[in-house]
Design a protein around this motif. Sequence first.
Motif, PDB file in Angstrom:
ATOM      1  N   TYR A 163      30.406   1.341 -75.643  1.00  0.00           N
ATOM      2  CA  TYR A 163      31.852   1.322 -75.830  1.00  0.00           C
ATOM      3  C   TYR A 163      32.520   1.741 -74.507  1.00  0.00           C
ATOM      4  N   ASP A 218      43.603   1.400 -80.090  1.00  0.00           N
ATOM      5  CA  ASP A 218      42.830   1.619 -78.863  1.00  0.00           C
ATOM      6  C   ASP A 218      43.674   1.242 -77.641  1.00  0.00           C
ATOM      7  N   PHE A 228      35.157  -0.379 -79.981  1.00  0.00           N
ATOM      8  CA  PHE A 228      34.762   0.882 -80.607  1.00  0.00           C
ATOM      9  C   PHE A 228      33.717   0.715 -81.714  1.00  0.00           C
ATOM     10  N   ALA A 235      38.335   5.098 -74.922  1.00  0.00           N
ATOM     11  CA  ALA A 235      36.864   5.175 -74.821  1.00  0.00           C
ATOM     12  C   ALA A 235      36.418   6.532 -74.279  1.00  0.00           C
TER      13      ALA A 235
END
Lengths: 134, 134, 134, 134
Positions: free
Chosen positions: C69, B33, C10, B44
């Motif tokens: 998220y 991420d 997430f 996201a």
Amino acid sequence: MFEHRRQVAFHEVDAAGIVFFPWFHVYLHEAMDAFFGGLEGGYARLINERRVGLPAVRLVSDFRAPLRYGDTVAVRVEATRVGERSLSLRYAFFRDGGGEVAAFEQVVVATDLARMCSVPLPEDVRSVALAHLA
Amino acid sequence: MFEHRRQVAFHEVDAAGIVFFPWFHVYLHEAMDAFFGGLEGGYARLINERRVGLPAVRLVSDFRAPLRYGDTVAVRVEATRVGERSLSLRYAFFRDGGGEVAAFEQVVVATDLARMCSVPLPEDVRSVALAHLA
Amino acid sequence: MFEHRRQVAFHEVDAAGIVFFPWFHVYLHEAMDAFFGGLEGGYARLINERRVGLPAVRLVSDFRAPLRYGDTVAVRVEATRVGERSLSLRYAFFRDGGGEVAAFEQVVVATDLARMCSVPLPEDVRSVALAHLA
Amino acid sequence: MFEHRRQVAFHEVDAAGIVFFPWFHVYLHEAMDAFFGGLEGGYARLINERRVGLPAVRLVSDFRAPLRYGDTVAVRVEATRVGERSLSLRYAFFRDGGGEVAAFEQVVVATDLARMCSVPLPEDVRSVALAHLA
């Protein structure tokens, strides 16, 4: 062949709307726990009182299809190798009324949790694995 | 080489007193991420708005040493292959003031989350990977 | 006023598309851990070596708005009572660029983790709490 | 009185050696899911297809005794209030062969997950709650 069944829980789904892959590993570990359920006091006593664990040193994961909240998964477990201090286990995940969704090959090593070093596989652990040798 | 740092949390330790191995995969995903943090809106927005995800189809995990509550881990990420629809990523975990504790090889596939089918890697995702190609 | 910041990850989103409420409690605990970060060796040493913990005996949770998220949350912590063996802590959660999303009132009891019984609050723990008394 | 049984898993224990308190809330949510198991398609279809959820707006938690890996917990659920758009639920946790370990009072609000606003309780949800009204 040992089988463990598990429902996907509400919170195991991620922002992509499918089960977050580390939860597959949690299911795998729960299946391993159940696989050793025949030990006296179960896997919990092995850990809590006998202070021997089976941490993974290698894990090969193949993810073939997503799981979703509401699915039930059947995890089939078998041993593929029983060594002096380590075991190889194979897990195949099937969705109810569907095909294989994931497969895992895991190597675990019998470990003294106090000293964090390898030890020979306890005889009863070895017996469970041999009873389910592929 | 991209690096993501993460402290082991209180609850990530299990009944054996060490980090439960699926948490390594959570750290890995957090590192992925962050690796894609330079996308506009980050990973996201890729998930929430563009509805493209990068689910893992294969993951090879080597666990070399345990982690404990209080440890800080540095996760180094690099791409080892950039394909049309898939990427291979390598992650190496180091404990602060110590050696390598785990290593992972992951294959992810660009996926349309609405239709749950593979798609070409978005150009910006591809660029991030190429910028960190081993 | 002590503040701890945390990005929603997430996997903390559930099948309803919002953060699963027990993750708010994980954020709360991470904020408490950071709140006591000034102890020598931090909260981790309190737990791992001094073997004193602060388990919650009561927790009142008010959830006012969902988190998603991509959100970042600021957790503000203060002590509302410092007793002989217990503490009351208040946590307010704010979404970046938004209002309060949740509030918590928690009572924790200093506990000897070996014997699992209450003990007087360690002096340094008490000092941290007094320094942030509402 | 509805009862849901759950074994404490290996990974739900924290660095203090006892179940990390947010896992109690996970058990609670699993019990709520099972409580509504009689809905057609279960709670999963309510969420996934009907897109109505029951997020908690308030939760009062009392923790009386720790749980450990190897314990089995029985969660007893009943409704204490059935309103137009919200429900109050009470959960009591008992350890097998032991006393009450925790108790929870929860208020949930029927929520349209697409628009994230409150809606009247669906009739079938209301019926399940009324059938278990304290």
